[in-house]
Enzyme design. Structure first.
Site, PDB file in Angstrom:
ATOM      1  N   LYS A  83      31.416  48.438  38.901  1.00 57.67           N
ATOM      2  CA  LYS A  83      32.360  47.338  39.129  1.00 57.67           C
ATOM      3  C   LYS A  83      33.222  47.181  37.874  1.00 57.67           C
ATOM      4  O   LYS A  83      32.687  47.058  36.763  1.00 57.67           O
ATOM      5  CB  LYS A  83      31.556  46.066  39.369  1.00 57.67           C
ATOM      6  CG  LYS A  83      32.145  45.116  40.372  1.00 57.67           C
ATOM      7  CD  LYS A  83      31.097  44.036  40.635  1.00 57.67           C
ATOM      8  CE  LYS A  83      31.632  42.935  41.471  1.00 57.67           C
ATOM      9  NZ  LYS A  83      30.706  41.800  41.491  1.00 57.67           N
TER      10      LYS A  83
HETATM   11  C1  E4P Z   1      31.444  39.456  43.947  1.00 60.77           C
HETATM   12  O1  E4P Z   1      31.183  40.609  43.773  1.00 60.77           O
HETATM   13  C2  E4P Z   1      31.151  38.387  42.997  1.00 60.77           C
HETATM   14  O2  E4P Z   1      29.957  38.707  42.329  1.00 60.77           O
HETATM   15  C3  E4P Z   1      30.926  37.056  43.653  1.00 60.77           C
HETATM   16  O3  E4P Z   1      31.184  37.098  45.027  1.00 60.77           O
HETATM   17  C4  E4P Z   1      31.529  35.900  42.929  1.00 60.77           C
HETATM   18  O4  E4P Z   1      31.219  34.724  43.635  1.00 60.77           O
HETATM   19  P1  E4P Z   1      31.361  33.254  43.004  1.00 60.77           P
HETATM   20  O5  E4P Z   1      32.791  32.894  43.001  1.00 60.77           O
HETATM   21  O6  E4P Z   1      30.549  32.391  43.928  1.00 60.77           O
HETATM   22  O7  E4P Z   1      30.780  33.339  41.612  1.00 60.77           O
END
Ligand code: E4P
Length: 218
Positions: A83
């Site tokens: 990522k």
């Molecule tokens: C996605 O890969 C992220 O880890 C995640 O969905 C972020 O979510 P949040 O906005 O609830 O922290």
């Protein structure tokens, strides 16, 4: 539609994976911090539980370090998806890793233009953050719809739209309606999706009536 769970809690992942409903897992630095574990250990363990793509996020912001981190994470297990953040250096890292055959998830996407860049960089996934856009008064789902329809114009784009920052079951329904390829959700949202009071009520009636028959299937 694929279901990923957004957590680094190994016990939660184990429980939900046993249902057969989990196609992959996403993590981020916040979720790794919450787990209290070393990233390399926890990612390897998750990869051994769920055979689908497991997103592991780099922690640097410059190209050289992100690339080195990405390669190290990718070497952990074949199902790691590295990522990277949606920055110029992140896109450059994505392109290099994708050219090497590594799956990349470009994260922190908040506009259609950013998603187009991720696709151009060869990302396997782009993650528009629905809930965080809603939080600042923009319609996160509108962005999902825009990106899906733009990608539909270019069949050569292989990038899957991964609806992220999901806060409740209606987000999942809407993302499915709009054709998002993947939704990543907190375990609690996946558990909420199964709930309906009429299911509970109907089951209670069936069980009570069954008792009256005095029968046993086994
Ligand atoms: C996605 O890969 C992220 O880890 C995640 O969905 C972020 O979510 P949040 O906005 O609830 O922290």
């Amino acid at each position: 539609m694929k279901f990923f769970v957004d957590t680094a809690d190994v016990q939660e992942i184990r429980d939900l994976a046993a249902t057969g409903l989990v196609d992959g897992v996403t993590t981020n630095p916040t979720l790794i911090a919450k787990s209290g574990r070393r990233i390399l250990d926890v990612i390897a363990e998750i990869c051994d539980i769920v055979p689908g793509p497991i997103s592991a996020e780099v922690a640097a912001t410059d190209y050289d370090t992100m690339l080195a981190e990405g390669r190290k994470l990718a070497a952990l297990r074949p199902n790691v998806a590295v990522k990277v953040p949606l920055t110029m250096a992140g896109l450059r890292t994505c392109k290099t890793l994708a050219d090497d055959g590594v799956k990349v998830n470009v994260t922190l996407c908040f506009s259609a233009n950013q998603a187009i860049l991720a696709a151009k960089a060869g990302a396997s996934f782009v993650s528009p953050f629905v809930g965080r856009l809603d939080d600042v008064g923009q319609d996160g789902m509108e962005l999902i719809g825009d990106i899906v329809s733009i990608f539909d114009n270019y069949p050569l784009f292989r990038t899957e739209v991964l609806a992220a920052s999901i806060r409740h079951p209606m987000h999942v329904t809407e993302a499915a309606r709009l054709g998002a390829h993947v939704v990543t959700m907190p375990p609690a949202v996946l558990r909420q999706m199964v709930q309906h009071p009429l299911t509970d009520k109907g089951l209670a009636t069936f069980m009570a009536d069954w008792q009256k028959t005095g029968q046993s299937i086994l």
